[in-house]
Design a protein around this motif. Structure first.
Motif, mmCIF file in Angstrom:
data_model
loop_
_atom_site.group_PDB
_atom_site.id
_atom_site.type_symbol
_atom_site.label_atom_id
_atom_site.label_comp_id
_atom_site.label_asym_id
_atom_site.label_seq_id
_atom_site.Cartn_x
_atom_site.Cartn_y
_atom_site.Cartn_z
ATOM 1 N N GLN A 29 0.848 -1.185 0.000
ATOM 2 C CA GLN A 29 0.000 0.000 0.000
ATOM 3 C C GLN A 29 0.883 1.234 0.000
ATOM 4 O O GLN A 29 1.886 1.297 0.727
ATOM 5 C CB GLN A 29 -0.887 -0.027 1.241
ATOM 6 C CG GLN A 29 -1.995 0.983 1.236
ATOM 7 C CD GLN A 29 -2.926 0.765 2.412
ATOM 8 O OE1 GLN A 29 -2.493 0.359 3.485
ATOM 9 N NE2 GLN A 29 -4.203 1.032 2.215
ATOM 10 N N CYS A 30 0.535 2.212 -0.812
ATOM 11 C CA CYS A 30 1.300 3.449 -0.890
ATOM 12 C C CYS A 30 1.230 4.167 0.460
ATOM 13 O O CYS A 30 0.140 4.366 1.000
ATOM 14 C CB CYS A 30 0.738 4.350 -1.984
ATOM 15 S SG CYS A 30 1.574 5.958 -2.080
ATOM 16 N N PRO A 31 2.387 4.556 1.019
ATOM 17 C CA PRO A 31 2.378 5.232 2.315
ATOM 18 C C PRO A 31 1.788 6.641 2.256
ATOM 19 O O PRO A 31 1.372 7.184 3.270
ATOM 20 C CB PRO A 31 3.855 5.274 2.719
ATOM 21 C CG PRO A 31 4.602 5.142 1.444
ATOM 22 C CD PRO A 31 3.736 4.347 0.513
ATOM 23 N N HIS A 32 1.700 7.221 1.062
ATOM 24 C CA HIS A 32 1.200 8.593 0.927
ATOM 25 C C HIS A 32 -0.297 8.650 0.661
ATOM 26 O O HIS A 32 -1.024 9.381 1.328
ATOM 27 C CB HIS A 32 1.952 9.326 -0.177
ATOM 28 C CG HIS A 32 3.430 9.381 0.070
ATOM 29 N ND1 HIS A 32 4.000 10.124 1.079
ATOM 30 C CD2 HIS A 32 4.451 8.755 -0.554
ATOM 31 C CE1 HIS A 32 5.304 9.963 1.075
ATOM 32 N NE2 HIS A 32 5.616 9.122 0.085
ATOM 33 N N CYS A 33 -0.765 7.847 -0.324
ATOM 34 C CA CYS A 33 -2.178 7.922 -0.706
ATOM 35 C C CYS A 33 -2.991 6.697 -0.288
ATOM 36 O O CYS A 33 -4.198 6.656 -0.517
ATOM 37 C CB CYS A 33 -2.311 8.125 -2.209
ATOM 38 S SG CYS A 33 -1.768 6.716 -3.192
ATOM 39 N N SER A 34 -2.337 5.693 0.287
ATOM 40 C CA SER A 34 -2.978 4.460 0.745
ATOM 41 C C SER A 34 -3.570 3.614 -0.379
ATOM 42 O O SER A 34 -4.391 2.740 -0.139
ATOM 43 C CB SER A 34 -4.071 4.756 1.777
ATOM 44 O OG SER A 34 -3.507 5.407 2.888
ATOM 45 N N GLU A 35 -3.161 3.873 -1.609
ATOM 46 C CA GLU A 35 -3.633 3.087 -2.756
ATOM 47 C C GLU A 35 -2.922 1.730 -2.771
ATOM 48 O O GLU A 35 -1.701 1.671 -2.718
ATOM 49 C CB GLU A 35 -3.338 3.842 -4.052
ATOM 50 C CG GLU A 35 -3.890 3.200 -5.297
ATOM 51 C CD GLU A 35 -5.411 3.263 -5.392
ATOM 52 O OE1 GLU A 35 -5.965 2.400 -6.082
ATOM 53 O OE2 GLU A 35 -6.023 4.161 -4.781
ATOM 54 N N PRO A 36 -3.673 0.621 -2.851
ATOM 55 C CA PRO A 36 -3.022 -0.701 -2.894
ATOM 56 C C PRO A 36 -2.477 -1.001 -4.297
ATOM 57 O O PRO A 36 -3.058 -0.583 -5.301
ATOM 58 C CB PRO A 36 -4.152 -1.664 -2.531
ATOM 59 C CG PRO A 36 -5.398 -0.958 -2.934
ATOM 60 C CD PRO A 36 -5.118 0.516 -2.787
#
Length: 170
Positions: free
Chosen positions: A150-157
């Motif tokens: 998961q992206c640490p910035h936008c939480s997109e998996p």
């Protein structure tokens, strides 16, 4: 005395997933449902084992007529595939040759070639050999080397491909 394994019925033969399908993912185990006054019944769908994986060579194998073959299929390796090459004289004299013999056993299709063997693999470009060594490691490692993150910035998996060593290296 030599032992031989009994052959499995044709209905028990491993199934191959369609080319281009995603790598298999494991699902959490679910507790079996209990039928009315009966033994547990498993209602979860069975996952078939994917045994063949399509690939495309970076450069391609050029045959004697000048035809370039890039699209192929590699199957999962068996213990026999990894043991038999160890008896090969070429491998005993030069351990680096192991990957050539092994890949010749597990590549089931390459372009329009009628058969793929170690002689084909040894005449591939070095970049294609390196690609196939890495691909072999990926599909035989545990079915796949992808991880869900998961992206640490936008939480997109999304998924990432985990790197590793080449075939035959420690």
């Amino acid at each position: 005395m030599r032992r031989s394994a009994a052959k499995a019925p044709a209905s028990m033969a491993p199934q191959t997933a369609a080319a281009g399908a995603e790598f298999p993912r494991s699902a959490p185990a679910a507790a079996p449902d209990r039928g009315p006054a009966g033994p547990p019944t498993d209602q979860t769908p069975r996952q078939s084992l994917r045994t063949e994986f399509p690939f495309e060579l970076p450069r391609g194998y050029v045959d004697d007529t000048g035809t370039v073959h890039r699209d192929g299929v590699m199957r999962l390796s068996t213990a026999r595939d990894e043991l038999v090459p160890l008896r090969d004289v070429r491998v005993q004299e030069n351990p680096a040759y192991l990957s050539v013999v092994l890949l010749g056993r597990v590549i089931v299709r390459l372009g329009t070639l009628s058969m793929v063997h170690d002689g084909i693999v040894e005449n591939m470009f070095a970049s294609d050999l390196a690609f196939l060594q890495d691909f072999y490691r990926q599909i035989n490692a545990e079915g796949h080397t992808r991880a869900a993150v998961q992206c640490p910035h936008c939480s997109e998996p999304f998924e990432v491909e985990l790197g590793g060593s080449r075939l035959g290296e420690s």
